[in-house]
Design an enzyme around this catalytic site. Structure first.
Site, PDB file in Angstrom:
ATOM      1  N   CYS A   2      37.512  55.799  30.850  1.00  0.00           N
ATOM      2  CA  CYS A   2      38.781  55.305  31.373  1.00  0.00           C
ATOM      3  C   CYS A   2      38.921  53.863  30.903  1.00  0.00           C
ATOM      4  O   CYS A   2      37.949  53.235  30.514  1.00  0.00           O
ATOM      5  CB  CYS A   2      38.776  55.342  32.882  1.00  0.00           C
ATOM      6  SG  CYS A   2      38.386  56.963  33.544  1.00  0.00           S
ATOM      7  N   ARG A  27      41.295  55.622  25.607  1.00  0.00           N
ATOM      8  CA  ARG A  27      40.121  55.949  26.428  1.00  0.00           C
ATOM      9  C   ARG A  27      40.404  57.042  27.446  1.00  0.00           C
ATOM     10  O   ARG A  27      39.497  57.546  28.099  1.00  0.00           O
ATOM     11  CB  ARG A  27      39.654  54.693  27.168  1.00  0.00           C
ATOM     12  CG  ARG A  27      39.240  53.573  26.262  1.00  0.00           C
ATOM     13  CD  ARG A  27      38.873  52.361  27.078  1.00  0.00           C
ATOM     14  NE  ARG A  27      37.562  52.519  27.676  1.00  0.00           N
ATOM     15  CZ  ARG A  27      36.448  51.993  27.193  1.00  0.00           C
ATOM     16  NH1 ARG A  27      36.493  51.259  26.112  1.00  0.00           N
ATOM     17  NH2 ARG A  27      35.306  52.176  27.793  1.00  0.00           N
ATOM     18  N   TRP A  74      40.740  59.177  32.443  1.00  0.00           N
ATOM     19  CA  TRP A  74      40.312  60.458  31.894  1.00  0.00           C
ATOM     20  C   TRP A  74      39.503  61.092  33.013  1.00  0.00           C
ATOM     21  O   TRP A  74      38.424  60.614  33.376  1.00  0.00           O
ATOM     22  CB  TRP A  74      39.448  60.251  30.653  1.00  0.00           C
ATOM     23  CG  TRP A  74      39.045  61.540  30.007  1.00  0.00           C
ATOM     24  CD1 TRP A  74      39.778  62.288  29.138  1.00  0.00           C
ATOM     25  CD2 TRP A  74      37.805  62.241  30.190  1.00  0.00           C
ATOM     26  NE1 TRP A  74      39.079  63.412  28.770  1.00  0.00           N
ATOM     27  CE2 TRP A  74      37.868  63.411  29.395  1.00  0.00           C
ATOM     28  CE3 TRP A  74      36.660  62.017  30.940  1.00  0.00           C
ATOM     29  CZ2 TRP A  74      36.834  64.339  29.336  1.00  0.00           C
ATOM     30  CZ3 TRP A  74      35.626  62.936  30.883  1.00  0.00           C
ATOM     31  CH2 TRP A  74      35.718  64.084  30.079  1.00  0.00           C
ATOM     32  N   ASN A  98      35.456  52.951  35.756  1.00  0.00           N
ATOM     33  CA  ASN A  98      35.155  53.780  34.596  1.00  0.00           C
ATOM     34  C   ASN A  98      33.712  54.232  34.740  1.00  0.00           C
ATOM     35  O   ASN A  98      32.842  53.420  35.051  1.00  0.00           O
ATOM     36  CB  ASN A  98      35.327  52.940  33.319  1.00  0.00           C
ATOM     37  CG  ASN A  98      34.863  53.682  32.088  1.00  0.00           C
ATOM     38  OD1 ASN A  98      34.933  54.900  32.030  1.00  0.00           O
ATOM     39  ND2 ASN A  98      34.369  52.943  31.107  1.00  0.00           N
ATOM     40  N   GLY A  99      33.456  55.531  34.552  1.00  0.00           N
ATOM     41  CA  GLY A  99      32.088  56.020  34.689  1.00  0.00           C
ATOM     42  C   GLY A  99      31.968  56.957  35.876  1.00  0.00           C
ATOM     43  O   GLY A  99      32.965  57.454  36.384  1.00  0.00           O
ATOM     44  N   GLU A 478      32.515  70.250  11.081  1.00  0.00           N
ATOM     45  CA  GLU A 478      33.532  69.232  11.338  1.00  0.00           C
ATOM     46  C   GLU A 478      34.936  69.839  11.232  1.00  0.00           C
ATOM     47  O   GLU A 478      35.821  69.541  12.043  1.00  0.00           O
ATOM     48  CB  GLU A 478      33.344  68.067  10.335  1.00  0.00           C
ATOM     49  CG  GLU A 478      34.480  67.066  10.208  1.00  0.00           C
ATOM     50  CD  GLU A 478      34.786  66.298  11.493  1.00  0.00           C
ATOM     51  OE1 GLU A 478      34.110  66.501  12.504  1.00  0.00           O
ATOM     52  OE2 GLU A 478      35.757  65.515  11.467  1.00  0.00           O
ATOM     53  N   LYS A 482      37.655  69.846  14.182  1.00  0.00           N
ATOM     54  CA  LYS A 482      38.984  69.252  13.999  1.00  0.00           C
ATOM     55  C   LYS A 482      40.064  70.239  14.435  1.00  0.00           C
ATOM     56  O   LYS A 482      40.993  69.901  15.151  1.00  0.00           O
ATOM     57  CB  LYS A 482      39.162  68.922  12.535  1.00  0.00           C
ATOM     58  CG  LYS A 482      39.515  67.654  11.955  1.00  0.00           C
ATOM     59  CD  LYS A 482      39.114  66.323  12.310  1.00  0.00           C
ATOM     60  CE  LYS A 482      38.429  66.000  13.580  1.00  0.00           C
ATOM     61  NZ  LYS A 482      37.449  64.982  13.483  1.00  0.00           N
ATOM     62  N   GLU A 485      40.036  70.838  18.337  1.00  0.00           N
ATOM     63  CA  GLU A 485      40.434  69.773  19.261  1.00  0.00           C
ATOM     64  C   GLU A 485      41.916  69.458  19.231  1.00  0.00           C
ATOM     65  O   GLU A 485      42.464  69.032  20.241  1.00  0.00           O
ATOM     66  CB  GLU A 485      39.575  68.513  19.108  1.00  0.00           C
ATOM     67  CG  GLU A 485      39.749  67.731  17.840  1.00  0.00           C
ATOM     68  CD  GLU A 485      38.874  66.487  17.809  1.00  0.00           C
ATOM     69  OE1 GLU A 485      38.492  65.949  18.852  1.00  0.00           O
ATOM     70  OE2 GLU A 485      38.573  66.026  16.697  1.00  0.00           O
ATOM     71  N   HIS A 501      23.932  87.390   9.241  1.00  0.00           N
ATOM     72  CA  HIS A 501      23.019  87.502  10.383  1.00  0.00           C
ATOM     73  C   HIS A 501      23.777  87.619  11.707  1.00  0.00           C
ATOM     74  O   HIS A 501      23.223  87.374  12.763  1.00  0.00           O
ATOM     75  CB  HIS A 501      22.063  86.301  10.408  1.00  0.00           C
ATOM     76  CG  HIS A 501      21.209  86.231   9.181  1.00  0.00           C
ATOM     77  ND1 HIS A 501      20.188  87.123   8.950  1.00  0.00           N
ATOM     78  CD2 HIS A 501      21.273  85.432   8.094  1.00  0.00           C
ATOM     79  CE1 HIS A 501      19.629  86.846   7.779  1.00  0.00           C
ATOM     80  NE2 HIS A 501      20.283  85.821   7.242  1.00  0.00           N
ATOM     81  N   LYS A 601      39.565  59.342  23.409  1.00  0.00           N
ATOM     82  CA  LYS A 601      39.010  58.838  22.154  1.00  0.00           C
ATOM     83  C   LYS A 601      37.564  58.389  22.318  1.00  0.00           C
ATOM     84  O   LYS A 601      36.726  58.635  21.474  1.00  0.00           O
ATOM     85  CB  LYS A 601      39.886  57.678  21.671  1.00  0.00           C
ATOM     86  CG  LYS A 601      39.435  57.071  20.359  1.00  0.00           C
ATOM     87  CD  LYS A 601      39.771  57.976  19.203  1.00  0.00           C
ATOM     88  CE  LYS A 601      39.233  57.452  17.898  1.00  0.00           C
ATOM     89  NZ  LYS A 601      39.098  58.553  16.926  1.00  0.00           N
TER      90      LYS A 601
HETATM   91  O1  M6R Z   1      33.048  56.942  19.100  1.00  0.00           O
HETATM   92  P1  M6R Z   1      32.083  57.978  18.615  1.00  0.00           P
HETATM   93  O2  M6R Z   1      32.090  58.131  17.140  1.00  0.00           O
HETATM   94  O3  M6R Z   1      30.693  57.775  19.160  1.00  0.00           O
HETATM   95  O4  M6R Z   1      32.619  59.344  19.214  1.00  0.00           O
HETATM   96  C1  M6R Z   1      31.888  60.530  19.074  1.00  0.00           C
HETATM   97  C2  M6R Z   1      32.729  61.726  19.409  1.00  0.00           C
HETATM   98  O5  M6R Z   1      33.194  61.650  20.717  1.00  0.00           O
HETATM   99  C3  M6R Z   1      33.924  61.858  18.463  1.00  0.00           C
HETATM  100  O6  M6R Z   1      33.535  61.921  17.134  1.00  0.00           O
HETATM  101  C4  M6R Z   1      34.735  63.133  18.798  1.00  0.00           C
HETATM  102  O7  M6R Z   1      33.975  64.262  18.515  1.00  0.00           O
HETATM  103  C5  M6R Z   1      36.055  63.120  18.023  1.00  0.00           C
HETATM  104  N1  M6R Z   1      37.136  63.386  18.914  1.00  0.00           N
HETATM  105  C6  M6R Z   1      36.111  64.126  16.936  1.00  0.00           C
HETATM  106  O8  M6R Z   1      37.304  64.109  16.247  1.00  0.00           O
END
Ligand code: M6R
Length: 606
Positions: A2, A27, A74, A98-99, A478, A482, A485, A501, A601
């Site tokens: 947050c 955040r 969040w 936050n936390g 990856e 992508k 998400e 497999h 993020k």
């Molecule tokens: O800030 P960071 O690179 O440590 O974040 C890691 C992940 O949370 C981040 O890469 C997340 O998987 C992204 N949303 C992927 O697009």
């Protein structure tokens, strides 16, 4: 996860708080709120949904006051409703947090027995109630804060204002970052310096366990034993300018298109035009290192997986790669003379940070590849390798990933030379290929329309598979991440050779299978896997080069020829179509590309 802002000023703060929150919306963005004090009385405004909802509400219901706190959430405990939105308040205090307060249930039971009434499902409200309880017992705000902090388990950062105390803003940090900003006759709190950038460039950071009382005449910082301590004030280079989308529809699209520039910037930060490295000096010699342990989360962990291939092949250096949330609790034994490398865009991801702390305790050299040079990870590391991606706003990581790869490949090449595994000539060939990558990326970006058309065929899909081999296997993971998400389509990444497999059972005409396969030494292997999938009616979407596309021919349902590059740099180039495919699928589905549902993020909670 947050965002927190606090301001103690001599002018109205409500709009300033919302501006600060705007820069922290990455955040979390499921609800937001602010609290101010007017003549000592608490006023609170909260709204469910994105920050704009709160800003609109603020136009209708003004909130005066020259001291206040704000929060963009969040959700962790309790749904993203207005009643669960921060600030949480009693008649005596308002709190943003936050936390996670891990022992909140126990504290809540204890406080309910004392007749404290709870109005939300959050853990945060226990902070407000516990502080109130101490105030009712006759403690001062400072005594209440010191006592309350000793009762909380977990990792958190908080900001607090107290009714009747127009001259007191308080904050605390345990496990989650908190910055203090020093302005002209005013002071600020922020969960990162970015939030405060338009207000001041003079920042100090609370250290682990610190709490702070901010008054009009100065700032008093206490450590975890309540002793008054000094923390260095530094100048940040963060720009106060609003980051905008320019000519692009979304930040993600803009960030995809920025890659040629930021990759070139990052590369030239570490390699001169004569191919000499300007990487930061290491506290060890590569040949003395017994093992490199790489730890990260999400996209950054896939960058780490690519790096494992590079370090092993180019430097013959054994590499372990681990997901930070597993690593930190597995508490693996780490070898003597080992180095740990954390990779993170934000430099604040809670699990990666905890992994970094663990590695340091295990006497590992700690290296960090981060995009935010003032982040907690950067401050903890022995050596920092910044990526020069610039602020990444879209939740889906794009330019941070490819710039991480650039830094990691440079490091692997440097290690390869130092360990006697690469000749200068071999190294120069890789560096030259890296230097040419921005131009090749531009060629792929010019094919945007073609990928946009392809994406339309993904809109009605429920599942997709991504396949790759070697250093393109992490890119398959990856690519699947992508797509998941931002388009909410279920996707999995697999090593192409693993299909038979199990996953091949999933193949039917409704399942797109995205294959990432340049015509390299592993191409023929993948080509066989393509035939196996194609024979079972699977629709192959092939990203290869001219030679590869020609070789697969009609076995692919759709294909695109990328520029031909040496295999070391292919994971960087092939990231571009993968990002564009996810972007255009999400766009065609009408999704909120930059702020996808349920995500944030920066993941500063476990
Ligand atoms: O800030 P960071 O690179 O440590 O974040 C890691 C992940 O949370 C981040 O890469 C997340 O998987 C992204 N949303 C992927 O697009």
């Amino acid at each position: 996860m947050c965002g927190i802002v606090g301001i103690l000023a001599k002018r109205p703060v409500a709009d300033l708080l919302v501006d600060g929150l705007r820069r922290l919306e990455y955040r979390g963005y499921d609800s937001a709120g602010i609290a101010t004090l007017t003549d000592g009385k608490l006023g609170i405004l909260r709204a469910e949904g994105k920050l704009n909802k709160l800003a609109e509400k603020l136009k209708r219901e003004t909130l005066s006051g020259t001291i206040g706190i704000g929060h963009t959430r969040w959700a962790t405990h309790g749904k993203p409703t207005e009643s669960n939105a921060h600030p949480h308040a009693t008649d005596l205090v308002a709190v943003v947090h936050n936390g996670i307060i891990e022992n909140y249930k126990q504290l809540r039971r204890e406080l309910e027995l004392k007749n404290h009434a709870f109005k939300s499902e959050t853990d945060t409200e226990t902070i407000a109630c516990l502080l109130s309880d101490y105030l009712q017992q006759g403690k001062t705000p400072q005594q209440a804060m010191a006592a309350a902090l000793k009762r909380f388990d977990g990792a958190f950062a908080i900001g607090v204002v107290f009714a009747g105390h127009n001259d007191l803003l308080m904050g605390a940090r345990r496990g989650s970052p908190m910055a203090i900003g020093y302005g002209d006759g005013e002071y600020y709190l922020g969960s990162d310096a970015l939030a405060l950038a338009p207000l001041t460039d003079r920042i100090s950071y609370l250290e682990e366990g610190d709490w702070v009382e901010i008054h009009h005449d100065g700032v008093i910082i206490h450590d975890e034993t309540d002793k008054v301590v000094k923390r260095k004030i530094c100048q940040t280079a963060l720009s106060g300018k609003t980051i905008d989308k320019g000519e692009y529809r979304h930040f993600m699209q803009k960030e995809i298109f920025e890659q040629p520039t930021v990759i070139a910037d990052t590369f030239s930060n570490y390699v001169t035009s004569e191919n000499t490295f300007t990487l930061p000096k290491l506290p060890f010699k590569w040949k003395d290192i017994s093992r490199l342990t790489i730890v990260a989360c999400g996209t950054a962990s896939y960058a780490g997986m690519v790096a494992k291939y590079w370090f092993e092949q180019l430097a013959r250096l054994p590499v372990e790669i681990d997901i930070a949330s597993e690593f930190r609790y597995r508490e693996p034994p780490l070898p003597a003379n080992g180095a740990t490398l954390v990779i993170s865009q934000s430099g604040e991801t809670a699990d990666t940070l905890a992994a970094a702390v663990y590695a340091k305790k295990q006497k590992q050299y700690l290296l960090a590849v981060v995009n935010v040079p003032q982040s907690s990870m950067a401050r903890l590391a022995d050596v920092v390798f910044p990526t020069l991606a610039g602020p990444e706003i879209g939740v889906a990581s794009t330019k941070a990933y490819t710039t991480q790869l650039v830094v990691l490949l440079c490091l692997a090449v440097e290690a390869g030379i130092a360990r006697g595994n690469l000749t200068q000539q071999q190294a120069e060939k890789i560096l030259q290929a890296l230097r040419e990558i921005p131009a090749h990326i531009n060629e792929v970006l010019r094919e945007e329309e073609k990928i946009c058309e392809l994406a339309k065929s993904f809109v009605d899909k429920n599942h997709a598979l991504y396949l790759g081999r070697g250093a393109l296997y992490p890119l398959a993971l990856e690519g699947a991440l992508k797509l998941k998400e931002i388009s909410y389509i279920h996707a999995e990444g697999y090593p192409a050779g693993e299909m038979k497999h199990g996953p091949i059972a999933l193949i039917d005409e409704n399942m797109p299978i995205v294959v990432l396969s340049p015509h390299d030494r592993l191409f023929e292997k993948t080509a066989s896997n393509i035939q196996e999938v194609s024979a079972r009616g699977g629709k192959i979407i092939l990203f290869s080069d001219k030679k590869g596309v020609a070789a697969i021919g009609a076995a692919a349902f759709w294909s695109m020829a990328l520029p031909s590059v040496i295999m070391e740099v292919a994971p960087i180039l092939y990231a571009i179509p993968v990002q564009l495919l996810a972007y255009y699928t999400a766009f065609a589905k009408g999704n909120d590309v930059d702020q996808p549902r349920n995500l944030a993020k920066s993941v500063t909670v476990e």
